[in-house]
Motif scaffolding. Structure first.
Motif: not given
Length: 173
Positions: A35-38, A40-48, A71-74, A112-119
């Motif tokens: 996750s990150a905050v772009g 336009d607001g929060p963005i995220g993707l699932t990854c395994q 990913w390009p937005r993150i 988070s401390p860097l500003g990204a979403p902690v779910l």
């Protein structure tokens, strides 16, 4: 005939994507949301395909499909948070894997401390800055430098195996 000799003698030529997925799917993996905050607001993707890479310096890695529009937005943000999902967060995993939807609809999170979403409710989170990207065929291999992290150790992770979520008795959150 030894196993390694038998394996060499049974070489069948090029490996199809279907066969690779079938065999490599035998390996169980965890599931994360990056996750990150772009702008336009929060963005995220699932990854395994997430893993720890180095202790000194602290690095993690994951691979994301080249076709990802998220990913390009993150990447443009330059930092991200890896959220390790808990066993009871299947729906969250599926929500963040959809294209075109508001992935954060109804999702509680804090920065988070860097500003990204902690779910909320994740097993652990890892706050990173983008360090490198490498060509990985139909994926991009991402290396993140860890700046902060936390985990409770009290929740069990969401696992993926052979194309589906893995149910192990006694592994509910």
């Amino acid at each position: 005939m030894e196993t390694s000799e038998r394996a060499r003698s049974e070489f069948r030529g090029p490996i199809s994507p279907q066969r690779l997925r079938e065999v490599v799917g035998s390996f169980c993996s965890g599931v994360v949301v990056v996750s990150a905050v772009g702008s336009d607001g929060p963005i995220g993707l699932t990854c395994q395909s997430f893993a720890s890479l180095s202790l000194e310096p602290p690095l993690v890695t994951f691979a994301v499909a080249r076709t990802s529009r998220t990913w390009p937005r993150i990447r443009d943000v330059g930092s991200f948070c890896v959220n390790i999902l808990a066993a009871d967060q299947r729906e969250l995993s599926q929500q963040f894997s959809r294209s075109g939807a508001d992935k954060f609809a109804g999702v509680e999170w804090s920065p988070s401390p860097l500003g990204a979403p902690v779910l909320d409710g994740v097993v652990a989170w890892i706050d990173c800055e983008l360090r490198h990207e490498y060509d990985g065929g139909d994926h991009t291999i991402v290396i993140g430098e860890v700046h902060d992290l936390a985990g409770t150790g009290e929740r069990r992770p969401l696992l993926f195996h052979r194309g589906d979520y893995l149910d192990i008795p006694g592994t509910t959150a």
